[in-house]
Design a protein around this motif. Structure first.
Motif, PDB file in Angstrom:
ATOM      1  N   ARG A  73       0.822  -1.218   0.000  1.00 48.60           N
ATOM      2  CA  ARG A  73       0.000   0.000   0.000  1.00 48.60           C
ATOM      3  C   ARG A  73       0.850   1.259   0.000  1.00 48.60           C
ATOM      4  O   ARG A  73       1.877   1.325   0.641  1.00 48.60           O
ATOM      5  CB  ARG A  73      -0.869   0.043   1.260  1.00 48.60           C
ATOM      6  CG  ARG A  73      -1.959  -0.955   1.259  1.00 48.60           C
ATOM      7  CD  ARG A  73      -2.879  -0.738   2.441  1.00 48.60           C
ATOM      8  NE  ARG A  73      -3.397  -2.037   2.841  1.00 48.60           N
ATOM      9  CZ  ARG A  73      -3.732  -2.358   4.067  1.00 48.60           C
ATOM     10  NH1 ARG A  73      -3.610  -1.496   5.026  1.00 48.60           N
ATOM     11  NH2 ARG A  73      -4.178  -3.552   4.328  1.00 48.60           N
ATOM     12  N   SER A  74       0.320   2.258  -0.686  1.00 51.41           N
ATOM     13  CA  SER A  74       0.856   3.611  -0.612  1.00 51.41           C
ATOM     14  C   SER A  74      -0.121   4.421   0.236  1.00 51.41           C
ATOM     15  O   SER A  74      -1.171   3.907   0.645  1.00 51.41           O
ATOM     16  CB  SER A  74       0.953   4.211  -2.021  1.00 51.41           C
ATOM     17  OG  SER A  74      -0.361   4.382  -2.545  1.00 51.41           O
ATOM     18  N   ASP A 113      -4.100   3.439   1.328  1.00 45.57           N
ATOM     19  CA  ASP A 113      -4.180   3.059   2.736  1.00 45.57           C
ATOM     20  C   ASP A 113      -5.585   3.308   3.294  1.00 45.57           C
ATOM     21  O   ASP A 113      -5.819   4.240   4.057  1.00 45.57           O
ATOM     22  CB  ASP A 113      -3.130   3.821   3.547  1.00 45.57           C
ATOM     23  CG  ASP A 113      -3.090   3.403   5.005  1.00 45.57           C
ATOM     24  OD1 ASP A 113      -3.670   2.358   5.342  1.00 45.57           O
ATOM     25  OD2 ASP A 113      -2.471   4.133   5.801  1.00 45.57           O
TER      26      ASP A 113
END
Length: 161
Positions: free
Chosen positions: A17-18, A22
């Motif tokens: 995830r970035s 998120d």
């Protein structure tokens, strides 16, 4: 809404995830705001023990932060090292909070027993490991949120009423 303002930092631990992806961290930010509290920082780090430990230290040592919420990395995957990173940088275990999260979640799913989440104290800051899924993070939050104002008060040197 609580009478005591509390400030939070979120450290999401994920290889996939970035910040834009998120969803669990964003949900936690919303839950914090819904209680009238403030999130002073939110970062995403890889599932690397040293990176997680450094992010927890940075967040916990910020004088604006009362509680650090980690999000993700507390399950049984071999890449899940958030509890170990938490132990690396914290002083004291607060097992009742992690036990309460699991008990609350266990009433919803039997998978709650697979959580290795910890709650520990670093100085005057609480560090609480939450699951990485949005649903589970919200459920675990619900199980402990009412105790957080009193915990923060006690860590700041306040007494019992």
């Amino acid at each position: 809404m609580s009478e005591q303002p509390i400030t939070f930092a979120i450290v999401t631990c994920s290889d996939t995830r970035s910040m834009a992806e998120d969803a669990a961290g964003a949900a936690l930010e919303q839950l914090i705001a819904d209680n009238g509290w403030t999130c002073v920082s939110h970062v995403v780090v890889k599932d690397e023990r040293q990176q997680i430990a450094e992010a927890i230290m940075k967040a916990a040592d910020d004088p604006r932060t009362d509680v650090v919420l980690t999000c993700g990395g507390s399950g049984l995957s071999l890449r899940d090292v958030t509890p170990e990173a938490t132990q690396d940088v914290c002083d004291r275990n607060v097992p009742g909070i992690a036990e309460a999260m699991r008990a609350h979640s266990l009433a919803i799913t039997p998978y709650a027993m697979l959580s290795r989440a910890l709650c520990m104290q670093r100085g005057r800051t609480l560090v609480l490991n939450l699951p990485g899924s949005t649903k589970a993070a919200k459920e675990n939050w619900e199980g402990v949120v009412q105790a957080l104002p009193h915990a923060v008060k006690m860590m700041a040197g306040g007494g019992h009423e």
